[in-house]
Design an enzyme around this catalytic site. Structure first.
Site, mmCIF file in Angstrom:
data_model
loop_
_atom_site.group_PDB
_atom_site.id
_atom_site.type_symbol
_atom_site.label_atom_id
_atom_site.label_comp_id
_atom_site.label_asym_id
_atom_site.label_seq_id
_atom_site.Cartn_x
_atom_site.Cartn_y
_atom_site.Cartn_z
ATOM 1 N N ASP A 213 -19.582 -6.362 -4.399
ATOM 2 C CA ASP A 213 -19.612 -7.393 -3.362
ATOM 3 C C ASP A 213 -21.052 -7.691 -2.957
ATOM 4 O O ASP A 213 -21.866 -6.776 -2.782
ATOM 5 C CB ASP A 213 -18.836 -6.838 -2.151
ATOM 6 C CG ASP A 213 -18.543 -7.870 -1.085
ATOM 7 O OD1 ASP A 213 -17.849 -8.842 -1.391
ATOM 8 O OD2 ASP A 213 -19.015 -7.687 0.064
ATOM 9 N N GLU A 279 -20.732 -9.886 -7.872
ATOM 10 C CA GLU A 279 -20.474 -11.091 -7.100
ATOM 11 C C GLU A 279 -21.810 -11.503 -6.512
ATOM 12 O O GLU A 279 -22.339 -10.836 -5.623
ATOM 13 C CB GLU A 279 -19.471 -10.842 -5.963
ATOM 14 C CG GLU A 279 -19.118 -12.119 -5.240
ATOM 15 C CD GLU A 279 -19.209 -12.077 -3.723
ATOM 16 O OE1 GLU A 279 -18.639 -12.960 -3.082
ATOM 17 O OE2 GLU A 279 -19.868 -11.176 -3.161
HETATM 18 C C1 NOJ Z 1 -17.708 -11.478 -0.269
HETATM 19 C C2 NOJ Z 1 -16.231 -11.273 -0.185
HETATM 20 O O1 NOJ Z 1 -15.627 -11.885 -1.298
HETATM 21 C C3 NOJ Z 1 -15.778 -11.867 1.129
HETATM 22 O O2 NOJ Z 1 -14.374 -11.938 1.221
HETATM 23 C C4 NOJ Z 1 -16.370 -11.048 2.249
HETATM 24 O O3 NOJ Z 1 -16.051 -11.650 3.482
HETATM 25 C C5 NOJ Z 1 -17.892 -10.964 2.116
HETATM 26 N N1 NOJ Z 1 -18.335 -10.720 0.783
HETATM 27 C C6 NOJ Z 1 -18.429 -9.840 2.960
HETATM 28 O O4 NOJ Z 1 -18.080 -8.622 2.375
#
Ligand code: NOJ
Length: 533
Positions: A213, A279
């Protein structure tokens, strides 16, 4: 819809992820075994046959760790456990074992940018006070101006609020997302050590990979963001780009790469092909390349396909820019149309049957592209993004609107009224399902040749037969302005984004996203044709 003809070509000997189709599961909305209205791990295990029938290769589970659920699990308070809402650690082990039994790899989410504010580290940081070693695991700073009343920098969080929150003793802490998600200090050795240990803990339990993430955000340059005259600071790369904000001290800092080199070696030291996928909402695929060096991530989500509007030009740009950006690296591309943070692609393309036809066409085109693809739960049912009544909106990123809740409505499995088999009995799920979803359940769509579910099953089967094992080359063919046509190996792919039918190249139709195709391809439709090599 036309089904695949025979002609199987075995995939080349490549790592499993290179051409895998991964299915994203948002645990609270997939399936609810215990009937409390929230999905859980046992619910996922009970529905693995759906995924095996669908024909995906891997599942990615959004967070299921102990958490106050302010950001639905991305606010992690213990990265080594399972939130009671989702079950127990044995449930996680059972899910892993059963997924492996049916041939699915399992990727889990790792959230290293921040913890929950209820993580024991943050609680200790608050009580230990300014200057303490406990505080140094996070990004606490004194404020500016008289009495430190001004935040240390002018940053805005991704969720739209100021990125700094002041605590009782006057210091401020940074949070790039919700204020209940304090950012960790990645220059602190204990932070690095903790995450190495978390990685090992899950690798030892048998997970095949981690979706990391906010991978581009761990290291920051804590200074003001320079914005053009009259502009306001922003931390959303897409908005920054639109508003001409080039200064980016929040994301993509060079030192972040050291973290991934370290993890790469750790993950590679485990048997089997384990992997890391980033991500990283960078400004474009060219920025992703840095994360895809051979000693960092195996893959990175490429959001260009998702960000393209319904336009042949935008889809073509997404393909060309992605392939060009990755060419100097050994990494293969990834493609995605929907996830738990975005408006479902069916709804992005408009309303009603036309939008669904477009969504299917975009999916079929994506599945022919080189590399791997990620599906988001429910897209195989053609679910729309749901407009929820205000009293049901719960997302901290809602900004007074619908937020991301609309793509997180629990899946409909069977029956003709909510909860549509999401859980046992009549108990209603955590977000209400539209009563009109009767025809969209898995049961209602199974065996119906024109259903979106059967289309996805056929498309994935056709992909295994015709689209895998080739090289990365995409050769564009001459086509009208509103049409994309390309070849990969023996496969010709045509996507008609225009308003009039378009002639097809020679070849036998393998599959189409809509009505059986004649010599011309109708609008809002894609087709695969098999020609000579
Ligand atoms: C990306 C995640 O996909 C999202 O759902 C989340 O709110 C943020 N990062 C913070 O972790």
């Amino acid at each position: 819809m036309t089904r695949a003809a025979s002609g199987y070509r075995a995939p080349v000997d490549a790592p499993w992820w290179r051409e895998a189709v991964t299915y994203q599961i948002y645990p609270r909305s997939f399936a609810d075994a215990d009937g409390d209205g929230t999905g859980d791990l046992a619910g996922i295990t009970s529905r693995l046959d759906h995924l095996a029938d669908l024909g995906v290769d891997a599942i990615w589970l959004s967070p299921f760790y102990p958490s106050p659920q302010i950001d639905y699990g991305y606010d992690v308070s213990d990265a080594r456990g399972v939130d009671p809402l989702f079950g127990t650690l044995p449930d996680a082990d059972d899910l892993l074992a059963k997924a492996h039994e049916v041939g699915l790899k399992v990727i889990i989410d790792l959230v290293p940018n921040h913890t929950s504010s209820s993580h024991p580290w943050f609680t200790k940081a608050l009580s230990a006070g300014p200057g303490s070693p406990e505080r140094d695991r996070y990004l606490f700073r004194d404020g500016r101006g008289p009495d430190g009343e001004e935040p240390p920098t002018n940053w805005r969080s991704v969720f739209g609020q100021p990125a700094w929150t002041r605590v009782e003793d006057g210091q401020w802490y940074l949070h790039m997302f919700d204020e209940e998600e304090p950012d960790l200090n990645w220059r602190h050795p204990e932070v690095a050590e903790e995450f190495r240990s978390v990685l090992k803990w899950w690798l030892d339990r048998g997970v095949d990979g981690f979706r990391v993430d906010v991978a581009h955000g761990l290291v920051k340059d804590l200074r003001d963001q320079h914005v053009p005259d009259g502009g306001t600071p922003n931390s959303d790369p897409a908005v920054m780009y639109d508003e001409g904000i080039e200064d980016d001290p929040m994301w993509d800092q060079p030192d972040v790469h050291g973290v991934y080199r370290d993890w790469h070696d750790l993950v590679a030291s485990y048997p089997g092909e384990r992997m890391l996928i980033a991500e990283a909402w960078t400004q474009g695929p060219e920025y992703l390349r840095g994360y895809l060096r051979s000693d960092e991530f195996e893959q990175a989500f490429n959001f260009r396909w998702l960000q393209a509007h319904w336009s042949a030009r935008e889809f073509t740009d997404a393909i060309v820019s992605t392939l060009e950006a990755l060419r100097p690296s050994s990494a293969w591309p990834t493609w995605v149309l929907s996830n738990h943070d975005a408006v479902r692609h069916r709804t992005r393309y408009g309303d009603g049957p036309q939008a669904l036809a477009r969504a299917r066409a975009a999916t079929l085109t994506m599945l022919a592209l080189p590399g791997s693809a990620c599906l988001y739960q429910g897209e195989e049912l053609g679910l729309p993004h749901v407009e929820l009544p205000p009293e049901h909106q719960q997302d901290p990123w809602a900004e007074g609107g619908n937020g991301r809740d609309g793509c997180r409505v629990p899946l409909p499995w069977s029956g003709d009224a909510p909860p549509f088999g999401f859980g046992p009995g009549d108990g209603q799920p955590w977000l209400p399902q539209p009563v009109q979803w009767t025809d969209l359940t898995v049961a209602a769509q199974t065996g119906r040749p024109d259903s979106t579910l059967e289309f996805y099953r056929s498309a994935l089967e056709a992909r295994r037969r015709y689209a895998l094992g080739g090289d990365e080359e995409v050769r564009f063919l001459d086509a009208p302005e509103d049409v994309i046509a390309f070849r990969r190996g023996r496969l010709s792919v045509v996507l008609n984004c225009g308003a009039v039918p378009t002639p097809l190249p020679r070849g036998d139709v393998v599959i189409s996203s809509g009505e059986p195709v004649g010599p011309e391809l109708p609008p809002d439709t894609a087709v695969w044709l098999l020609g000579d090599d």
